[in-house]
Write an enzyme that holds these catalytic residues in place. Structure first.
Site, short mmCIF file in Angstrom:
data_model
loop_
_atom_site.label_atom_id
_atom_site.label_comp_id
_atom_site.label_asym_id
_atom_site.label_seq_id
_atom_site.Cartn_x
_atom_site.Cartn_y
_atom_site.Cartn_z
N SER A 1 18.37 32.13 1.12
CA SER A 1 17.32 32.55 0.18
C SER A 1 17.77 33.79 -0.60
O SER A 1 18.68 34.51 -0.19
CB SER A 1 16.02 32.86 0.93
N ASN A 2 17.11 34.02 -1.74
CA ASN A 2 17.52 35.15 -2.58
C ASN A 2 17.29 36.50 -1.89
O ASN A 2 18.00 37.46 -2.15
CB ASN A 2 16.80 35.08 -3.93
N GLU B 1 29.43 27.36 -0.32
CA GLU B 1 28.14 26.82 -0.75
C GLU B 1 27.57 27.65 -1.91
O GLU B 1 26.92 27.12 -2.80
CB GLU B 1 27.17 26.82 0.44
N TYR C 1 22.77 22.21 9.14
CA TYR C 1 22.74 23.60 9.60
C TYR C 1 21.34 23.98 10.06
O TYR C 1 21.10 24.31 11.20
CB TYR C 1 23.16 24.54 8.46
N SER C 2 20.36 23.96 9.10
CA SER C 2 19.03 24.52 9.37
C SER C 2 18.26 23.71 10.42
O SER C 2 18.39 22.49 10.50
CB SER C 2 18.20 24.54 8.09
N GLN D 1 24.62 18.03 5.25
CA GLN D 1 24.86 19.29 5.97
C GLN D 1 23.76 19.56 7.01
O GLN D 1 22.60 19.74 6.65
CB GLN D 1 24.86 20.44 4.95
#
Ligand SMILES: Cc1cc2nc3c(=O)[nH]c(=O)nc-3n(C[C@H](O)[C@H](O)[C@H](O)COP(=O)(O)OP(=O)(O)OC[C@H]3O[C@@H](n4cnc5c(N)ncnc54)[C@H](O)[C@@H]3O)c2cc1C
Length: 392
Positions: A377-378, A245, A128-129, A126
């Site tokens: 992230s949380n 995801e 993306y980042s 993947q």
């Protein structure tokens, strides 16, 4: 609200459990139980066993190999696999790229890519980042410029899990940088990792392992037919995929197995005799995690009951991600405490039947810091809950 499994669901669970007992290879189970690292061959072996059984892609449409299981059956299957210590299914092909192709792909793209994903012929990752574009993903800058029948891609992705094993990468790229809104002008491209101009560089993690990478694109020519959905509308695809995801980050079955393991570890005699399980403060922390895990399972069952009634889960899935990953991390912390100095790669001279687990554990503890970061992230999940669930 019905929080128990029906008779049919229990029968299904027994069928899955029995099949796993017979078909999960002992060496793979052993590696997962002792937190050993799994090679590409290990991951593909398990993928192909499931594909042969017809259970590799339960959520796919039946005509493409799906199982027609409902949401509860899919959940039971995932949890049983986790509990039985089956290798994780790498989600990038089966659970991320495929749903995108079903929703947005052309018939040609579906025919070309889906059977290969199903059989495990292509390993996906993947893209993306990027450096500076993680939580703020829409600020991504990797550029794709159309020249005739190709896009020419230049830029960099980062944190790309298993890119060093991958045959293909699905990427978010910027095809128009002149627009005011950063979510516009992004496109979704499928890129063959063997294309000239792609360089994969490992990012060494603090556990010493090689799991994530930087991927560089230097004048990479990608056929225009590999564009998914419309040019400039990739953000719609990206958001759709992010929901998938986050669906399976709770890992309740695997956490239950870890909890059992933790109890076994804490019941061992320590140097001064008394097992850690007899320590009131340790027992207190252990009980709290067990209660949290039970609460997570019940919350999950509540969502499943909604799904049974035809209501899809929305932003609540963020709650499962936060709690599930917090519990996974808390379990690794208590396991470290239970192992003490044995959780070091060199301290394997003690022979009490737990050596392999002990030796691998410090690395796992370090590795599990990632769970509250990946898949959004949380903190970002809390923002989503605040905005979309609590309406703040
Ligand atoms: C092990 C691992 C595997 C990964 N695999 C992949 C992969 O395969 N493919 C891929 O594309 N990406 C992958 N990622 C990247 C992952 O999605 C990002 O790391 C994540 O989205 C966070 O982005 P960042 O690292 O740029 O941190 P930043 O976005 O810079 O965030 C830094 C800190 O600030 C906090 N923060 C940022 N914005 C806000 C806000 N608005 N409100 C409150 N807090 C905020 C974050 O929670 C975090 O604590 C992976 C990451 C890890 C750790």
């Amino acid at each position: 609200m019905d929080l128990d499994y029906s008779t049919e669901e229990r029968a299904f669970r027994d069928e899955v459990r029995g099949w796993l007992r017979e078909n999960l290879p002992a060496d793979l189970r052993g590696k997962v139980e002792t937190y050993g690292s799994l090679s590409k061959e290990d991951l593909l072996r398990w993928h192909r066993i499931l594909a042969e059984k017809g259970w590799i892609a339960p959520a796919w449409p039946v005509e493409w190999g799906g199982t027609h299981w409902n949401a509860v059956q899919r959940y039971i299957f995932e949890e049983e696999c986790g509990y039985a210590a089956a290798p994780p299914l790498i989600p990038f092909g089966i659970a991320m790229c495929a749903p995108v192709l079903f929703e947005f792909g052309t018939e040609e793209q579906k025919k070309r890519f889906l059977p290969r994903i199903y059989r495990g012929d292509d390993f996906w990752c993947q893209g993306y980042s990027e450096p500076g574009s993680g939580s703020d993903l829409a600020s991504l800058r990797t550029a794709a410029v159309r020249h005739g029948e190709h896009y020419v891609v230049n830029g960099q992705k980062t944190w790309t899990t298993l890119a060093h094993m991958a045959d293909w990468i699905f990427c978010l790229v910027r095809t128009d940088s002149a627009l005011d809104k950063k979510q516009e002008g992004i496109s979704f491209l499928l890129i063959d990792m063997k294309t000239p101009g792609i360089t994969v560089r490992p990012l060494k993690l603090m556990d010493g392992g090689h799991e994530v990478n930087e991927v560089f694109f230097d004048e990479v020519r990608v056929p225009a037919e590999n564009l998914v959905f419309e040019e400039g509308k990739g953000w719609t695809v990206a958001k759709y995929l992010l929901g998938y995801e986050r669906m399976n980050t709770g890992r309740i079955g695997a956490s239950k197995r870890d909890l059992e393991r933790l109890k076994e570890l804490a019941a061992r005699e320590t140097k001064n005799g008394e097992p850690l399980l007899e320590d009131a403060r340790f027992r207190d922390r252990l009980s709290r995690i067990e209660i949290e895990l039970m609460a997570l399972e019940i919350t999950n069952l509540r969502f499943l009951d909604q799904l049974r009634g035809g209501r899809p889960p929305g932003a609540e899935v963020s709650l499962l991600k936060i709690k599930g990953t917090e519990i996974q991390q808390a379990l690794t912390e208590l396991m470290m405490q239970a192992m003490g100095p044995l959780a070091q790669p060199l301290a394997t001279d003690e022979t009490d039947g737990f050596e392999a687990l002990d030796a691998a554990f410090a690395a796992r503890y370090c590795n599990y810091r990632k769970t509250s970061i990946y898949a959004g992230s949380n903190e970002i999940q809390r923002n989503i809950i605040a905005k979309r669930v609590l309406d703040l």
